[in-house]
Enzyme design. Structure first.
Site, PDB file in Angstrom:
ATOM      1  N   GLY A 129       0.825  -1.208   0.000  1.00 35.07           N
ATOM      2  CA  GLY A 129       0.000   0.000   0.000  1.00 35.07           C
ATOM      3  C   GLY A 129       0.853   1.248   0.000  1.00 35.07           C
ATOM      4  O   GLY A 129       2.081   1.200   0.126  1.00 35.07           O
ATOM      5  N   GLY A 181       0.556   5.416   1.491  1.00 43.90           N
ATOM      6  CA  GLY A 181      -0.188   6.434   2.217  1.00 43.90           C
ATOM      7  C   GLY A 181       0.531   7.757   2.201  1.00 43.90           C
ATOM      8  O   GLY A 181       1.574   7.913   1.554  1.00 43.90           O
ATOM      9  N   ALA A 182      -0.029   8.747   2.911  1.00 41.83           N
ATOM     10  CA  ALA A 182       0.590  10.066   2.965  1.00 41.83           C
ATOM     11  C   ALA A 182       1.941  10.004   3.676  1.00 41.83           C
ATOM     12  O   ALA A 182       2.835  10.792   3.384  1.00 41.83           O
ATOM     13  CB  ALA A 182      -0.332  11.043   3.686  1.00 41.83           C
ATOM     14  N   PHE A 183       2.095   9.089   4.618  1.00 43.67           N
ATOM     15  CA  PHE A 183       3.356   8.932   5.338  1.00 43.67           C
ATOM     16  C   PHE A 183       4.418   8.328   4.439  1.00 43.67           C
ATOM     17  O   PHE A 183       5.566   8.740   4.451  1.00 43.67           O
ATOM     18  CB  PHE A 183       3.124   8.038   6.565  1.00 43.67           C
ATOM     19  CG  PHE A 183       4.311   7.930   7.489  1.00 43.67           C
ATOM     20  CD1 PHE A 183       4.538   8.896   8.455  1.00 43.67           C
ATOM     21  CD2 PHE A 183       5.183   6.872   7.400  1.00 43.67           C
ATOM     22  CE1 PHE A 183       5.624   8.801   9.318  1.00 43.67           C
ATOM     23  CE2 PHE A 183       6.271   6.758   8.256  1.00 43.67           C
ATOM     24  CZ  PHE A 183       6.497   7.727   9.213  1.00 43.67           C
ATOM     25  N   VAL A 191       3.910   1.186   2.392  1.00 45.35           N
ATOM     26  CA  VAL A 191       3.709   0.163   3.419  1.00 45.35           C
ATOM     27  C   VAL A 191       4.089  -1.187   2.827  1.00 45.35           C
ATOM     28  O   VAL A 191       3.637  -1.541   1.728  1.00 45.35           O
ATOM     29  CB  VAL A 191       2.247   0.134   3.905  1.00 45.35           C
ATOM     30  CG1 VAL A 191       2.079  -0.905   5.013  1.00 45.35           C
ATOM     31  CG2 VAL A 191       1.815   1.507   4.408  1.00 45.35           C
ATOM     32  N   ASP A 241      -8.172  12.753  12.636  1.00 46.48           N
ATOM     33  CA  ASP A 241      -8.149  12.305  11.238  1.00 46.48           C
ATOM     34  C   ASP A 241      -8.911  10.989  11.072  1.00 46.48           C
ATOM     35  O   ASP A 241      -8.409  10.035  10.470  1.00 46.48           O
ATOM     36  CB  ASP A 241      -6.704  12.156  10.754  1.00 46.48           C
ATOM     37  CG  ASP A 241      -6.596  12.176   9.227  1.00 46.48           C
ATOM     38  OD1 ASP A 241      -7.561  12.631   8.570  1.00 46.48           O
ATOM     39  OD2 ASP A 241      -5.555  11.772   8.696  1.00 46.48           O
TER      40      ASP A 241
END
Length: 458
Positions: free
Chosen positions: A138, A140-142, A145, A256
């Site tokens: 995956g 994400g914004a971070f 993954v 969030d």
């Protein structure tokens, strides 16, 4: 001639004796002065270097001690960086370059105190566990993954790596570890450990086999969630938020809540994830730039720039409607909901907004109750929204009511007409057949309000 000759030697011999000491003396004095000036300049430079290093060490020591006393926690994960409101309406996060070594070539800055008690993984260990960071599951914004399998134990984990181009940074990394290091609940994601080595910021979680709720709701190619699953997921999320608001010390506001930050484990138990933006309610920075995800952010928070637990309640109400409709809130979900509410006569009328892929296979009474709760959560005035404890209790009443029905049915079995086979999906439909069987309807749970968008939930 003789006198001249006799007088010449002394004259020629006296010249060296008169000039040589003077020239040698001036040369020695010049060398001494030059060396002295060089030594003096060197001492000044060395003193400046020592003072700079001393000041820098004091600053790092002060920062480290303040972090060790840091009680509030915090978060991150996300859908898509373009949907994060902080990208456009708040100051950008700390520069990712701050992760690197200092310009003195000193040791890398450590964000997490060793006394926290969270497992610290080595970069080499995670590098092997993720097959050289190739098992991508995956984004994400971070950052990306990866799926990881520890060679020592065979445990499957999820490894989230901070990307250099990410809008997140050291603050979110530190918040996530410090929060989940002290908060534990079956409906919160379980942080296994972290890594801050080789200029990397890596978070390690328990692996969630069924991915995010967003994937389950919006993937048109997968089988839709059943109504029973949606009820259980809503209850799980509400319990997790109730724990953050009323069970944690100090209480924590997530800030969030969205379907992308709800993860589903192998048993489809929902867990709240991504705590990089979270804040403790006793934090001195209660007023900050608006952060969150467009479509889920409380309008009152946006106008006042101050968040409370009721901001999470609003986001949860949006999430409930997303769970019911399988519609993206960033594409006008609440406009759709408000239009449906305008012509509402009974709570069962909420059925018109139900996910069309379910083909009506749901309990209409429970659907009306859940939509009723969600509508009160998204009220414009935060003071009139219910608390998460009341929301969780009302959602749990859905399951309790069904359990009572399942107990009553066997007791009255001798009075029922011959059993018939129910079509697929009719198992959880409203109890119209009970009325035909002469079974009195169950009274609503204590404190339950009839549909009234303006009333407060008990």
């Amino acid at each position: 001639m003789a006198g001249t000759a006799a007088s010449s030697p002394p004259a020629s011999g006296s010249a060296p004796s008169a000039t040589s000491p003077s020239s040698n003396g001036s040369l020695s004095i010049g060398v001494i002065i030059g060396i002295s000036i060089g030594v003096f300049i060197g001492v000044i430079i060395a003193s400046c270097v020592v003072l700079c290093l001393g000041c820098r060490r004091k600053r790092l020591k002060k920062r480290g001690s303040s972090r060790r006393g840091f009680v509030l926690p915090i978060r991150v994960n996300g859908v898509n960086s373009s949907t994060i409101m902080s990208d456009s309406v708040s100051s950008p996060p700390a520069n990712v370059a701050s992760k690197g070594n200092s310009w003195w070539g000193g040791q890398e800055k450590q964000l997490i105190p060793s006394s926290l008690g969270v497992t610290k993984f080595t970069y080499k260990e995670l590098h092997k566990a993720t097959s050289n960071f190739t098992a991508l599951v995956g984004q994400g914004a971070f950052g990306p993954v990866y799926k990881a399998v520890l060679q020592s134990t065979g445990t499957t984990l999820a490894v989230k790596v901070l990307a250099e181009q990410s809008k997140q940074g050291d603050k979110e990394f530190q918040n996530e570890v410090m929060l989940l290091g002290r908060l534990h609940h079956r409906n919160l994601v379980n942080l296994v450990g972290y890594c801050e080595e080789k200029n990397q910021r890596i978070l390690v979680y328990e692996y969630m086999h069924n991915g995010s709720l967003q994937q389950k709701l919006l993937d048109q190619n997968s089988e839709p969630l059943s109504w029973d699953q949606r009820v259980l997921i809503a209850q799980d999320i509400s319990r997790g938020l109730e724990y953050l608001h009323e069970g944690a010390t100090p209480p924590v506001v997530h800030r969030d809540i969205k379907s992308a930050n709800i993860l589903l484990d192998a048993t489809m138990t929902a867990r709240v994830a991504d705590f990089g933006l979270s804040k403790a309610t006793d934090s001195p920075n209660i007023v900050s730039g608006v952060k969150g995800t467009f479509g889920y952010v409380d309008p009152e928070y946006m106008s006042t720039n101050s968040f409370t637990e009721k901001s999470d309640v609003y986001s949860f109400g949006v999430l409930l409607f997303e769970l019911i409709t399988a519609r993206n809130p960033q594409q006008g979900l609440l406009d759709y909901v408000h239009l449906a509410a305008m012509g509402m006569e009974t709570k069962e009328d909420w059925a018109e907004i139900m996910d069309s892929r379910m083909s009506g296979n749901c309990n209409l009474e429970e659907l009306g109750d859940m939509a009723n709760i969600a509508y009160k959560c998204v009220g414009p005035m935060g003071a009139r929204r219910p608390k998460m404890r009341a929301v969780a209790q009302n959602l749990c009443n859905l399951g309790k009511r069904r359990s009572k029905e399942q107990v009553i049915m066997p007791v009255m079995k001798q009075d029922l007409p011959p059993a018939r086979s129910l079509p697929v999906g009719e198992r959880s439909k409203p109890v119209r057949s009970k009325k035909d069987a002469g079974i009195p309807p169950l009274s609503p749970p204590r404190g339950y309000n009839q549909y009234d968008p303006g009333s407060d939930m008990v």
